[in-house]
Design a protein around this motif. Structure first.
Motif, short mmCIF file in Angstrom:
data_model
loop_
_atom_site.label_atom_id
_atom_site.label_comp_id
_atom_site.label_asym_id
_atom_site.label_seq_id
_atom_site.Cartn_x
_atom_site.Cartn_y
_atom_site.Cartn_z
N GLU A 118 -13.19 18.50 -28.99
CA GLU A 118 -12.91 17.21 -28.11
C GLU A 118 -11.56 17.41 -27.40
O GLU A 118 -11.25 17.08 -26.27
N LYS A 119 -10.60 17.93 -28.05
CA LYS A 119 -9.27 18.23 -27.70
C LYS A 119 -9.25 19.15 -26.55
O LYS A 119 -8.63 18.86 -25.41
N LEU A 120 -10.11 20.14 -26.71
CA LEU A 120 -10.39 21.05 -25.52
C LEU A 120 -10.84 20.50 -24.40
O LEU A 120 -10.70 20.81 -23.19
N THR A 121 -12.26 19.82 -24.52
CA THR A 121 -12.97 19.24 -23.62
C THR A 121 -12.41 17.99 -22.89
O THR A 121 -12.58 18.03 -21.58
N ASP A 122 -11.41 17.33 -23.41
CA ASP A 122 -10.95 16.04 -22.89
C ASP A 122 -9.53 16.00 -22.49
O ASP A 122 -9.00 15.03 -22.04
#
Length: 206
Positions: free
Chosen positions: A23-27
């Motif tokens: 999620e850190k990477l996608t958001d």
């Protein structure tokens, strides 16, 4: 294409990393900046390592790291740190400011702020617009201040002033004088656990 490839890397790696890191990477990636926060230093150190590993799965290299924690910075190899902190003595020297998405982050004080590059412009509608547009404020932190000059432009338009016609405006001169004072304003980046209430009324001008 680059963004798609990065998102695909996250999707392809879901079995190798915990959902929080995916999620850190996608958001939290905007163009080529990854902006993420953690509640404690131990978690931040872990996030740096995990995000670096996740990106390497797609041959992406996360570099130019900077944090407001010297503990986190010490966990990052010097060659992977932001340019201004590579040779910094993290035990005694203050951390520098950094630009992220056009906003200045003063790392040491963990605040957001502005740097104003004021250039003399003619006192015309074109000159006023140029100065107003030079204040980059994507978060709207200075909206109330900028509104004053936008109102002036609106009035000049109603008066059908030409773009290069001289404008004798005391309001604009006061606004220009106050513009440089924006550099003295530092806004805390983290608002938790504070609670905010906002009251708004309609206006014909903004």
């Amino acid at each position: 294409m680059c963004t798609f490839a990065l998102q695909q890397t996250a999707r392809d790696s879901q079995d190798k990393f915990v959902p929080e890191i995916i999620e850190k990477l996608t958001d939290n990636v905007y163009v080529d900046d990854c902006l993420a926060s953690e509640l404690n230093e131990e978690k931040a150190v872990s996030t740096v390592k995990e995000l670096t590993s996740l990106c390497s799965e797609g041959s992406f290299r996360l570099t130019k790291w900077i944090s407001n924690s010297s503990t986190v910075m010490k966990s990052i190899p010097p060659q992977e740190r932001a340019k201004d902190v590579k040779d910094l003595n993290l035990d005694c020297e203050d951390l520098p400011s950094e630009r992220a998405l056009g906003v200045y982050w003063f790392v040491q004080s963990h605040t957001l702020g502005f740097t104003i590059k004021s250039k003399l412009k003619p006192d015309t509608k074109r000159g006023i617009l140029s100065v107003v547009s030079s204040v980059y404020d994507p978060l709207g932190l200075m909206a109330l201040f900028i509104l004053i000059s936008k109102q002036l432009l609106q009035n000049l338009h109603h008066e059908q002033k030409d773009w290069d016609e001289d404008v004798d405006s005391k309001t604009h001169k006061i606004w220009l004088k106050d513009l440089t004072l924006l550099e003295d304003i530092h806004i805390p980046r983290c608002y938790k656990p504070m609670e905010f209430h906002l009251f708004v009324d309609a206006s014909n001008v903004g």
